[in-house]
Design an enzyme around this catalytic site. Structure first.
Site, mmCIF file in Angstrom:
data_model
loop_
_atom_site.group_PDB
_atom_site.id
_atom_site.type_symbol
_atom_site.label_atom_id
_atom_site.label_comp_id
_atom_site.label_asym_id
_atom_site.label_seq_id
_atom_site.Cartn_x
_atom_site.Cartn_y
_atom_site.Cartn_z
ATOM 1 N N ASP A 138 -29.261 -6.987 -12.171
ATOM 2 C CA ASP A 138 -27.879 -6.520 -12.039
ATOM 3 C C ASP A 138 -27.506 -6.381 -10.570
ATOM 4 O O ASP A 138 -28.363 -6.136 -9.730
ATOM 5 C CB ASP A 138 -27.725 -5.140 -12.704
ATOM 6 C CG ASP A 138 -27.806 -5.236 -14.220
ATOM 7 O OD1 ASP A 138 -27.640 -6.354 -14.742
ATOM 8 O OD2 ASP A 138 -28.048 -4.194 -14.859
ATOM 9 N N ASP A 149 -26.427 -4.031 -8.880
ATOM 10 C CA ASP A 149 -26.260 -2.615 -8.532
ATOM 11 C C ASP A 149 -27.539 -2.096 -7.877
ATOM 12 O O ASP A 149 -28.457 -2.853 -7.609
ATOM 13 C CB ASP A 149 -25.895 -1.790 -9.779
ATOM 14 C CG ASP A 149 -26.992 -1.862 -10.846
ATOM 15 O OD1 ASP A 149 -28.070 -2.425 -10.560
ATOM 16 O OD2 ASP A 149 -26.767 -1.361 -11.962
ATOM 17 N N ASP A 180 -29.972 -0.147 -8.928
ATOM 18 C CA ASP A 180 -31.188 -0.326 -9.722
ATOM 19 C C ASP A 180 -31.652 -1.770 -9.681
ATOM 20 O O ASP A 180 -32.842 -2.049 -9.555
ATOM 21 C CB ASP A 180 -30.925 0.059 -11.185
ATOM 22 C CG ASP A 180 -31.093 1.556 -11.402
ATOM 23 O OD1 ASP A 180 -31.561 2.224 -10.451
ATOM 24 O OD2 ASP A 180 -30.753 2.039 -12.494
#
Ligand code: 0RA
Length: 645
Positions: free
Chosen positions: A508, A510, A512
């Site tokens: 992803d 993002d 994380d």
């Protein structure tokens, strides 16, 4: 002398083109490639000459400037390239240096030259690959200038003024018809090399200035390290807990080979030995590294034996690699006529160097251990623990093998394999999360694309022992899917068995996701390094925004392109809707294929290592124990969205 000037120059002009035309026709043959790496190689070619001046004792200050207009300037305070007429050629010596291939070296016989060696295609090559090239030489009280366009003379050598300094200032603009991918110089790539040069040559100061950056606090870095390789090792271990207060420093000279090495043990489990020959990073090692390893093993073993530090009832056998777990070392040797071998010509072949290094290091390390019994004991303890962990890892590895045999075809259950078996044309996506894994499985082209979903966070390998790493389920699945095995030994890791020649990390967009990506990269870098070094690892780049207007659907990968699309839509007065993708899971299989997986339309970032020392430092900063340096690093580099290792 000046009489026949114009006709002389006409003649030499033709020769310039003949000589440098070869470089322009096949640039990759001279500088490796014409991508980002080759572009930055140009800087090294110029700086190497300044370093040669420094090695000869004539230069101690180098300034590298990335100019606003995209050109680059290297200034040194050496003797200046000679401007008098070259006897054989009948043209100014500087013109020979700048226009004749392999004439970059000095005329006086210097030992330990950098230029003319591995990198040694010379400044003339940079000239040939530049749309504009200017040399300003301060010498004999005069300022001399000569200019070129595409390697051909624009302005013959002329005196433009007086000076009381000496030195060379070279400014070049890389030719964009040759460097078609990019002509943009990256501060961080240059900084890694300049820092390295400053560590290896404590007498010099290198200033790096980025004129493109307005903020005066961010646009300059000065590299100067009085402590040399000792400072280098401390810098590399900055974010690690070390076992000694200052690194062991060894230096000596044997058979015309000056040897110096700084060694420090830390509480990590990886081996970080960086070696250099005449300022060139010998990534593939060679005779000097073998000599160092033998000396290390021999001196520690002898010391442990004679002080009865290894229990005689212990059943484990200690091997060479156990002596190097948690070591950070920088080995720096100078060799008069180095022979470079190996795939990337970064492996030293001179056999006499092995014994020179071995003797110098063995003698002084033995002495150090005798004088520092406490440190010696700590090191030996660590070696024994390493041997035990290696034994446990061997068992864990067997278990992974046995398990995969028991589970049928030997491949992990979660892997959706591709149908063709030719590694060269197969790729595997390592996908964050089961739901995105599901979309990827449905969206992929199953003939050549395999999918391995990874659940949650994988282990931080920077802080775990090898046996624990091998017990981790996600890591086990990855190892079996890739087929190579894992580790540093020749039998542990077999590149020939790699089942996919593209390993694509898809996470992803993002925090994380970037954390998982870094964890995976750290794992590959520490335990499957050839995959990184030889360019098998890629990063997928899913879009950040989806913009719908009626039936049309557009994607944007960053804020700028989103704004551009929105501007067009506003102009045409159409209704639209923008949404930010929070994760891969939000895309349906078709969208994932279209944007991120279809070879026709996707963009993959290939992970490359520009500087081994830089990569080592980066991973220890990002993945090491301390939070503060990591936070500082991410803040400092937040502007650069991608990670250049
Ligand atoms: C040829 C001979 C000498 C120096 C150089 C080249 C030289 C080249 C470059 C390129 C950038 N900076 C440089 N500095 C020096 C020897 C000069 C002498 O013998 O006086």
């Amino acid at each position: 002398m000046a009489k026949n000037k114009s006709s002389d120059y006409k003649a030499s002009n033709i020769q310039v083109l003949e000589g440098l035309e070869a470089v322009r026709k096949r640039p990759a043959m001279y500088i490796g490639d014409v991508g980002q790496r080759g572009l930055h190689h140009l800087i090294n070619e110029v700086v190497d000459n300044s370093i040669d001046e420094a090695l000869a004792g004539h230069c101690d200050h180098i300034i590298v400037k990335i100019n606003k207009d995209g050109s680059l300037t290297v200034e040194d305070n050496g003797r200046g390239i000679p401007v008098d007429t070259h006897e054989k050629m009948g043209i100014p010596a500087v013109e020979v240096v700048l226009t004749k291939l392999h004439a970059g070296g000095k005329f006086d016989k210097d030992t330990y030259k950098v230029s003319g060696g591995l990198h040694g295609v010379g400044v003339s090559c940079v000239n040939g690959l530049s749309s504009h090239f200017k040399a300003e030489i301060h010498r004999d009280g005069k300022i001399h200038v000569m200019e070129f366009v595409h390697g051909g003379t624009l302005n013959p050598l002329e005196v433009v003024g007086d000076t009381d300094k000496t030195g060379t200032i070279i400014t070049f603009t890389p030719d964009e018809t040759i460097f078609t991918q990019t002509t943009e110089f990256k501060f961080n790539i240059i900084a890694d090399r300049m820092r390295e040069l400053a560590f290896l040559n404590p007498a010099i100061t290198v200033e790096l200035i980025d004129e493109r950056e307005e903020d005066e606090e961010l646009n300059k870095e000065i590299f100067h390290y009085e402590g040399g390789v000792k400072d280098f090792v401390q810098y590399l271990d900055e974010n690690r807990e070390t076992m000694m207060s200052t690194p062991i420093y060894i230096s000596g000279e044997l058979e015309d080979v000056p040897v110096e090495v700084a060694i420090q043990y830390n509480n990590s489990y990886s081996e970080n030995v960086h070696s250099y020959v005449n300022n060139i990073n010998t990534r593939e090692g060679g005779t000097h590294v073998s000599g160092f390893r033998r000396a290390l093993t021999r001196s520690l073993k002898t010391y442990a034996d004679s002080n009865r530090l290894i229990k005689s009832n212990s059943s484990i056998s200690i091997s060479g690699e156990d002596f190097r777990e948690g070591i950070t070392a920088v080995l720096n040797v100078k060799v008069p006529e180095p022979q470079f071998e190996g795939q990337t010509k970064t492996k030293l072949g001179n056999s006499e160097v092995q014994s020179a290094v071995e003797i110098v290091v063995y003698d002084q390390l033995k002495e150090y251990l005798e004088q520092h019994p406490k440190v010696a004991k700590k090191i030996i303890n660590k070696v024994v623990l390493a041997a035990e962990a290696r034994e446990a890892a061997r068992k864990a590895r067997q278990l992974v093998k046995r398990k995969s045999i028991m589970s049928g075809g030997g491949l992990p259950g979660k892997l959706a394999d591709c149908s063709i078996k030719d590694p060269e044309h197969s790729e595997v996506y390592l996908v964050e999360g089961d739901s995105a894994g599901g979309s990827a499985k449905m969206g992929r082209n199953r003939s050549f694309q395999a999918i391995l979903p990874l659940r949650g966070k994988i282990l931080n390998v920077e802080k775990a022992k090898i046996n624990r790493i091998l017990e981790n389920k996600e890591i086990q699945a990855m190892i079996t899917a890739l087929g190579t095995g894992v580790g540093h030994g020749e039998e542990d890791f077999e590149l020939e068995k790699l089942r996919y020649h593209k390993i694509i990390i898809m996470t992803d967009a993002d925090v994380d996701g970037s954390h998982i990506r870094t964890l995976l990269l750290t794992f590959f870098y520490r335990y499957m390094r050839p995959l990184v070094e030889q360019g098998f690892i890629y990063i997928a780049t899913p879009p950040l925004y989806r913009i719908t207007a009626g039936k049309t659907l557009e994607y944007a990968w960053d804020d700028d392109s989103r704004d551009k699309i929105l501007k067009e839509l506003k102009k045409s007065r159409r209704k639209f809707d923008v949404s930010r993708y929070k994760g891969l899971g939000e895309m349906n299989p078709e969208q994932l294929w279209e944007t991120t997986m279809d070879p026709e339309t996707r963009t993959l970032q290939q992970v490359t290592i520009e500087s081994a020392a830089g990569a080592d430092k980066l991973f220890s900063t990002l993945m090491g124990g301390d939070v503060e340096p990591r936070r500082a690093f991410i803040e400092r580099n937040a502007k650069y969205a991608t990670l250049d290792i």
